[in-house]
Design an enzyme around this catalytic site. Sequence first.
Site, PDB file in Angstrom:
ATOM      1  N   CYS A   3      -5.053   0.710   6.477  1.00  0.00           N
ATOM      2  CA  CYS A   3      -5.343   2.156   6.491  1.00  0.00           C
ATOM      3  C   CYS A   3      -6.664   2.524   5.840  1.00  0.00           C
ATOM      4  CB  CYS A   3      -4.208   2.944   5.841  1.00  0.00           C
ATOM      5  SG  CYS A   3      -4.100   2.786   4.039  1.00  0.00           S
ATOM      6  N   CYS A  18      -8.553  -5.850  -9.705  1.00  0.00           N
ATOM      7  CA  CYS A  18      -8.142  -4.811 -10.637  1.00  0.00           C
ATOM      8  C   CYS A  18      -7.741  -3.596  -9.787  1.00  0.00           C
ATOM      9  CB  CYS A  18      -9.313  -4.494 -11.563  1.00  0.00           C
ATOM     10  SG  CYS A  18      -8.890  -3.456 -12.950  1.00  0.00           S
ATOM     11  N   CYS A  61      -7.292  -1.252   1.529  1.00  0.00           N
ATOM     12  CA  CYS A  61      -6.239  -1.745   2.414  1.00  0.00           C
ATOM     13  C   CYS A  61      -6.837  -1.995   3.793  1.00  0.00           C
ATOM     14  CB  CYS A  61      -5.111  -0.713   2.490  1.00  0.00           C
ATOM     15  SG  CYS A  61      -3.824  -1.128   3.688  1.00  0.00           S
ATOM     16  N   CYS A  93       0.854  -1.184   0.000  1.00  0.00           N
ATOM     17  CA  CYS A  93       0.000   0.000   0.000  1.00  0.00           C
ATOM     18  C   CYS A  93       0.896   1.243   0.000  1.00  0.00           C
ATOM     19  CB  CYS A  93      -0.900  -0.003   1.235  1.00  0.00           C
ATOM     20  SG  CYS A  93      -1.925   1.478   1.388  1.00  0.00           S
ATOM     21  N   CYS A 114       0.339   3.171   3.598  1.00  0.00           N
ATOM     22  CA  CYS A 114       0.787   2.698   4.915  1.00  0.00           C
ATOM     23  C   CYS A 114       1.832   1.588   4.861  1.00  0.00           C
ATOM     24  CB  CYS A 114      -0.407   2.248   5.742  1.00  0.00           C
ATOM     25  SG  CYS A 114      -1.168   0.701   5.154  1.00  0.00           S
TER      26      CYS A 114
END
Length: 163
Positions: A129, A149, A126, A78, A81
């Site tokens: 976060c 995707c 995510c 991510c 984070c």
Amino acid sequence: MQRRQFLLGFAAFGLGASALALRGGGAARAETFPFTLSDADWKSRLTSDQYAVLRQEATERPYSSPLNNVKTSGLFHCAGCDNALYSSATKFDSGTGWPSFWAPVAGAIGNRTDYVLVYPRTEVHCARCGGHLGHVFDDGPPPTGKRHCINGVAMQFKPGPVT
């Protein structure tokens, strides 16, 4: 018309890049996440494109991410984070213009239903976060049949061995 063709046509008209405007600035979330920052801190931590996708649920232009071409071993994290999200072992070329995966790292993502394009889609975020990553569809390859995707701008690639 298959869903993938519809989405590619939608993006080709430039509407994918303006998804933020269609969404009205992002949807409020009721969930709480282990990693949180103030809006000002998110804006200073992320590029404007990362902020638009991760925090306001925008969509990057198809074929604009260098992560589409990553073929080496490693993990996609991510961009907000640093949570490990996807392994290169599950990446495949979906032909859609966005990095695609058939499975996430265990426990790395969460999802919910969104109706931005009128019909229901499974939004992926995510788990650490809450940053918006993309969507998951049921037209992927075996063994899961799923296509995650994912906006490339929402991730950073870290080369290395994967288990």
